[in-house]
Design a protein around this motif. Structure first.
Motif, PDB file in Angstrom:
ATOM      1  N   ARG A  15       0.930  -1.280   0.023  1.00 20.31           N
ATOM      2  CA  ARG A  15       0.271   0.059  -0.012  1.00 20.31           C
ATOM      3  C   ARG A  15       0.817   1.207  -0.153  1.00 20.31           C
ATOM      4  O   ARG A  15       0.589   2.206  -0.857  1.00 20.31           O
ATOM      5  CB  ARG A  15      -0.849  -0.033   1.293  1.00 20.31           C
ATOM      6  CG  ARG A  15      -2.095   1.000   1.254  1.00 20.31           C
ATOM      7  CD  ARG A  15      -3.126   0.955   2.553  1.00 20.31           C
ATOM      8  NE  ARG A  15      -3.397  -0.386   2.746  1.00 20.31           N
ATOM      9  CZ  ARG A  15      -3.156  -1.253   3.554  1.00 20.31           C
ATOM     10  NH1 ARG A  15      -2.320  -0.678   4.544  1.00 20.31           N
ATOM     11  NH2 ARG A  15      -3.607  -2.302   3.894  1.00 20.31           N
ATOM     12  N   ASN A  16       1.746   1.369   0.682  1.00 22.68           N
ATOM     13  CA  ASN A  16       2.918   2.307   0.988  1.00 22.68           C
ATOM     14  C   ASN A  16       3.661   2.582  -0.423  1.00 22.68           C
ATOM     15  O   ASN A  16       3.577   3.795  -0.974  1.00 22.68           O
ATOM     16  CB  ASN A  16       3.706   2.456   2.192  1.00 22.68           C
ATOM     17  CG  ASN A  16       2.933   2.496   3.344  1.00 22.68           C
ATOM     18  OD1 ASN A  16       1.962   2.919   3.492  1.00 22.68           O
ATOM     19  ND2 ASN A  16       3.637   1.981   4.562  1.00 22.68           N
ATOM     20  N   SER A  17       4.128   1.543  -0.912  1.00 24.01           N
ATOM     21  CA  SER A  17       4.734   1.639  -2.293  1.00 24.01           C
ATOM     22  C   SER A  17       3.953   2.150  -3.384  1.00 24.01           C
ATOM     23  O   SER A  17       4.378   2.956  -4.224  1.00 24.01           O
ATOM     24  CB  SER A  17       5.584   0.335  -2.559  1.00 24.01           C
ATOM     25  OG  SER A  17       6.307   0.031  -1.776  1.00 24.01           O
ATOM     26  N   MET A  18       2.745   1.777  -3.282  1.00 18.91           N
ATOM     27  CA  MET A  18       1.684   2.121  -4.305  1.00 18.91           C
ATOM     28  C   MET A  18       1.438   3.687  -4.420  1.00 18.91           C
ATOM     29  O   MET A  18       1.235   4.168  -5.171  1.00 18.91           O
ATOM     30  CB  MET A  18       0.398   1.205  -4.008  1.00 18.91           C
ATOM     31  CG  MET A  18      -0.615   1.174  -4.967  1.00 18.91           C
ATOM     32  SD  MET A  18      -2.190   0.144  -4.543  1.00 18.91           S
ATOM     33  CE  MET A  18      -2.506   1.113  -2.835  1.00 18.91           C
ATOM     34  N   LEU A  19       1.305   3.896  -3.078  1.00 23.74           N
ATOM     35  CA  LEU A  19       0.849   5.404  -2.766  1.00 23.74           C
ATOM     36  C   LEU A  19       2.059   6.585  -3.282  1.00 23.74           C
ATOM     37  O   LEU A  19       1.880   7.293  -3.801  1.00 23.74           O
ATOM     38  CB  LEU A  19       0.548   5.631  -1.462  1.00 23.74           C
ATOM     39  CG  LEU A  19      -0.779   5.204  -1.066  1.00 23.74           C
ATOM     40  CD1 LEU A  19      -1.150   5.339   0.525  1.00 23.74           C
ATOM     41  CD2 LEU A  19      -1.869   5.931  -1.735  1.00 23.74           C
ATOM     42  N   ALA A  20       3.536   5.832  -3.038  1.00 24.20           N
ATOM     43  CA  ALA A  20       4.581   6.579  -3.421  1.00 24.20           C
ATOM     44  C   ALA A  20       4.774   6.453  -4.938  1.00 24.20           C
ATOM     45  O   ALA A  20       5.837   6.767  -5.353  1.00 24.20           O
ATOM     46  CB  ALA A  20       5.741   5.957  -2.497  1.00 24.20           C
ATOM     47  N   LYS A  21       4.132   5.653  -5.786  1.00 24.03           N
ATOM     48  CA  LYS A  21       4.140   5.169  -6.871  1.00 24.03           C
ATOM     49  C   LYS A  21       5.479   4.571  -7.410  1.00 24.03           C
ATOM     50  O   LYS A  21       6.223   5.034  -8.240  1.00 24.03           O
ATOM     51  CB  LYS A  21       3.983   6.465  -8.004  1.00 24.03           C
ATOM     52  CG  LYS A  21       2.679   7.100  -7.673  1.00 24.03           C
ATOM     53  CD  LYS A  21       2.252   8.102  -8.695  1.00 24.03           C
ATOM     54  CE  LYS A  21       1.022   8.638  -8.408  1.00 24.03           C
ATOM     55  NZ  LYS A  21      -0.286   7.768  -8.097  1.00 24.03           N
TER      56      LYS A  21
END
Length: 130
Positions: A15-21
């Motif tokens: 989730r965090n990596s996805m939000l940071a693209k």
């Protein structure tokens, strides 16, 4: 530092990596994590993954649209160590009318909700993805 819920930790890293693209994310390797990522790959939510068993790492390549928007909108942990959630095959939830998936740990392995309904197996409802 020990982690009390490794699946929640795994989902939070995605989730965090996805939000940071980010293009990819490295998580701890476990058979459960590998099986969950395989379900996400089969249903089209992640692009690919690589396993490095010597370093106990699992590299997940995230999938994005043309406009650099993540394919995964939300990951939600359902069954937790303090409150396990089990469902029969008739009670497997449909997420957003079939646009999302639910991931279950069944006697037939880790499968998505649609596969669990077809195989007529229930199990622990791990998470939902849409």
């Amino acid at each position: 530092m020990s982690v009390s819920d490794p699946i929640a930790n795994f989902l939070t890293k995605i989730r965090n990596s996805m939000l940071a693209k980010h293009r990819y994310v490295d998580v701890c390797f476990s058979r459960m994590n590998k099986d969950i990522v395989q379900v996400l790959k089969d249903t089209g939510f992640v692009e690919n993954y690589l396993v490095n068993e010597q370093e106990y790492k699992l590299r997940i390549f995230l999938k994005y649209s043309k406009h650099r928007e993540s394919v995964i909108q939300e990951l939600k942990r359902i069954s937790k160590p303090g409150l396990r959630r089990y469902v029969g095959y008739k009670d497997v939830p449909k997420i957003l009318g079939g646009l999302g998936i639910s991931v279950l740990s069944t006697p037939a392995g880790v499968v998505d909700g649609e596969t669990a309904r077809k195989k007529k197996v229930g199990g622990e409802l791990l998470c939902t993805v849409w």
